[in-house]
Enzyme design. Structure first.
Site, short mmCIF file in Angstrom:
data_model
loop_
_atom_site.label_atom_id
_atom_site.label_comp_id
_atom_site.label_asym_id
_atom_site.label_seq_id
_atom_site.Cartn_x
_atom_site.Cartn_y
_atom_site.Cartn_z
N GLU A 1 2.82 -17.39 -11.35
CA GLU A 1 3.11 -18.31 -12.51
C GLU A 1 2.41 -17.49 -13.70
OE1 GLU A 1 2.92 -20.07 -9.95
OE2 GLU A 1 4.58 -21.58 -10.01
N GLY B 1 7.12 -22.39 -7.68
CA GLY B 1 8.13 -23.45 -7.12
C GLY B 1 8.65 -23.57 -5.62
N ALA C 1 10.86 -21.74 -9.39
CA ALA C 1 11.70 -22.05 -10.50
C ALA C 1 12.61 -21.07 -11.03
CB ALA C 1 10.80 -22.81 -11.46
N GLU D 1 5.66 -24.48 -3.88
CA GLU D 1 5.16 -25.72 -4.10
C GLU D 1 5.98 -26.67 -3.20
OE1 GLU D 1 5.37 -24.96 -8.50
OE2 GLU D 1 3.52 -26.07 -8.58
N1 DAK Z 1 14.25 -17.13 -11.01
C1 DAK Z 1 15.59 -16.57 -11.52
N2 DAK Z 1 16.07 -15.62 -10.79
C2 DAK Z 1 15.43 -14.94 -9.99
C3 DAK Z 1 14.10 -15.35 -9.60
C4 DAK Z 1 13.63 -16.50 -10.31
N3 DAK Z 1 12.37 -17.08 -9.81
N4 DAK Z 1 13.53 -14.79 -8.67
C5 DAK Z 1 14.42 -13.72 -8.29
N5 DAK Z 1 15.48 -13.87 -8.95
C6 DAK Z 1 16.81 -13.07 -9.30
C7 DAK Z 1 16.68 -11.82 -10.03
O1 DAK Z 1 16.49 -12.00 -11.34
C8 DAK Z 1 17.89 -10.93 -9.30
O2 DAK Z 1 18.92 -11.52 -9.90
P1 DAK Z 1 19.94 -10.20 -10.67
O3 DAK Z 1 19.01 -9.47 -11.63
O4 DAK Z 1 20.26 -9.36 -9.23
O5 DAK Z 1 20.80 -11.09 -11.29
C9 DAK Z 1 17.89 -11.66 -7.89
O6 DAK Z 1 17.17 -12.81 -8.05
C10 DAK Z 1 17.19 -10.62 -6.95
O7 DAK Z 1 16.01 -10.61 -7.40
P2 DAK Z 1 14.99 -9.06 -7.35
O8 DAK Z 1 15.99 -8.07 -7.66
O9 DAK Z 1 14.10 -9.31 -8.07
O10 DAK Z 1 14.58 -8.81 -5.65
P3 DAK Z 1 13.47 -7.93 -5.23
O11 DAK Z 1 13.50 -8.05 -3.90
O12 DAK Z 1 13.17 -6.66 -5.85
O13 DAK Z 1 12.30 -8.87 -5.67
C11 DAK Z 1 10.84 -10.95 -5.99
C12 DAK Z 1 11.76 -10.11 -5.16
C13 DAK Z 1 10.66 -12.33 -5.55
C14 DAK Z 1 9.46 -10.06 -5.71
C15 DAK Z 1 11.15 -11.07 -7.34
O14 DAK Z 1 12.57 -11.35 -7.52
C16 DAK Z 1 10.36 -11.73 -8.44
O15 DAK Z 1 9.03 -11.49 -8.54
N6 DAK Z 1 10.76 -13.01 -8.53
C17 DAK Z 1 10.09 -14.15 -9.62
C18 DAK Z 1 9.05 -14.79 -8.65
C19 DAK Z 1 8.34 -15.76 -9.47
O16 DAK Z 1 7.72 -15.08 -10.51
N7 DAK Z 1 8.30 -16.92 -9.34
C20 DAK Z 1 7.62 -17.97 -9.84
C21 DAK Z 1 8.78 -18.54 -10.85
S1 DAK Z 1 7.88 -19.65 -12.05
C22 DAK Z 1 6.52 -25.93 -15.10
C23 DAK Z 1 5.56 -24.90 -15.17
C24 DAK Z 1 5.74 -23.91 -14.46
C25 DAK Z 1 7.16 -23.76 -13.70
C26 DAK Z 1 7.93 -24.38 -13.88
C27 DAK Z 1 7.89 -25.70 -14.72
N8 DAK Z 1 6.46 -27.09 -16.24
C28 DAK Z 1 5.24 -27.56 -16.47
C29 DAK Z 1 7.47 -27.98 -16.61
C30 DAK Z 1 7.13 -22.49 -12.93
C31 DAK Z 1 7.47 -22.46 -11.85
C32 DAK Z 1 7.87 -21.42 -10.97
O17 DAK Z 1 8.21 -21.22 -10.02
#
Ligand code: DAK
Length: 254
Positions: free
Chosen positions: A129, A106, A61, A109
């Protein structure tokens, strides 16, 4: 376009195309995915392949968008994500996620809602998460244990630890590890079943999927009912006749 829907031969292909954010799922993108699934459901495609453009399948997400939303907006967002992924899970045709890089939150998922998952050797998958103070919200807490079992799902969800392609294969999270072009790999995999009768493939998938959702006696009844339905198809008559006649069956999806 952040999502591209194209058709290659008899296959539909969805490419997540927001590489600057590692294909993170904004609410708009999730809604658009739902529209794409509706279109695929109405199409003549025999399987759906999903891949991500760039180095990620999907990083989850859109975290930046999730911040500071009202409680009810969060609830509606969760419901939308669940509803869209449920559409994918119940498409009339099978779906194959080719996880060509990161599949987190997400994004994982999304892959879990597909019928099959393939991983490229560099794939990394997980539900991180918990590190954000959250739990999976688009079906992960329910589909992950059904696929890898409760103990492994609890470990992934509660530690946020990621698994690589080898580990994902070992625990049954992905069907296989594939080398080369992800789209070609997805299509080659889909070809292994796409020539069979579409309605019978649907019965097969539904019967197997019910196994983890129903008590055994109910599941066995479902198997009998869907199996009996399969016998009513022209394709079953053709399949058995082709076997008896020592020829290749030609299925017509009826
Ligand atoms: N969201 C937004 N932007 C993201 C992102 C994400 N999930 N993942 C990466 N990006 C963006 C980064 O911010 C960066 O953007 P800029 O800074 O260049 O503007 C760009 O993509 C490249 O990312 P990195 O520079 O971080 O790239 P790396 O290769 O160094 O690292 C990485 C890759 C995948 C390890 C890292 O980006 C990372 O850890 N990303 C986050 C992964 C994550 O935590 N995913 C889970 C998201 S939460 C809900 C409940 C829960 C949820 C939703 C609803 N309800 C009950 C309503 C939550 C769901 C989720 O999925």
């Amino acid at each position: 376009m952040a999502i591209e829907l194209t058709y290659l031969e008899e296959f539909a292909l969805i490419t997540l195309n927001r590489p600057e954010a590692l294909n993170a799922l904004s609410m708009d993108l999730i809604a658009h995915l739902g529209d794409c699934f509706d279109e695929v459901a109405k199409s003549k495609a025999r399987a759906l392949i999903i891949v991500g453009h760039g180095k990620a399948f999907c990083a989850g997400a859109d975290i930046k968008e999730l911040q500071d939303r009202e409680l009810m907006a969060q609830k509606r967002g969760g419901e939308l994500g669940q509803a869209v992924f449920a559409k994918l899970d119940t498409l009339p045709i099978a779906s194959v996620a080719v996880i060509n890089g990161y599949a987190f939150g997400g994004g994982m998922e999304l892959a879990l809602a597909c019928t099959f998952r393939l991983a490229t050797p560099n794939a990394k998958m997980g539900t991180p998460e918990i590190k954000l103070g959250l739990i999976p919200g688009y079906g992960g807490t329910q589909r992950l244990p059904r696929i890898v079992g409760e103990a492994r799902a609890l470990e992934m969800v509660m530690t946020g630890k990621t698994v690589d392609a080898q580990e994902a294969f070992r625990i049954g999270l992905v069907n296989r590890i594939v080398e080369g072009d992800p789209v070609v790999s997805g299509i080659n995999f889909a070809r292994e079943f796409s020539g069979y009768s579409l309605p019978v493939l649907g019965f097969a998938r539904d019967a197997v999927k019910r196994a983890s959702q129903t008590p055994l006696h109910e599941g066995l009844k479902i198997e009998t009912d869907l199996g009996t339905l399969a016998f009513q198809t022209k394709d079953a008559a053709e399949g058995m006749s082709a076997f008896a006649g020592k020829r290749k069956a030609t299925f017509i999806d009826r």
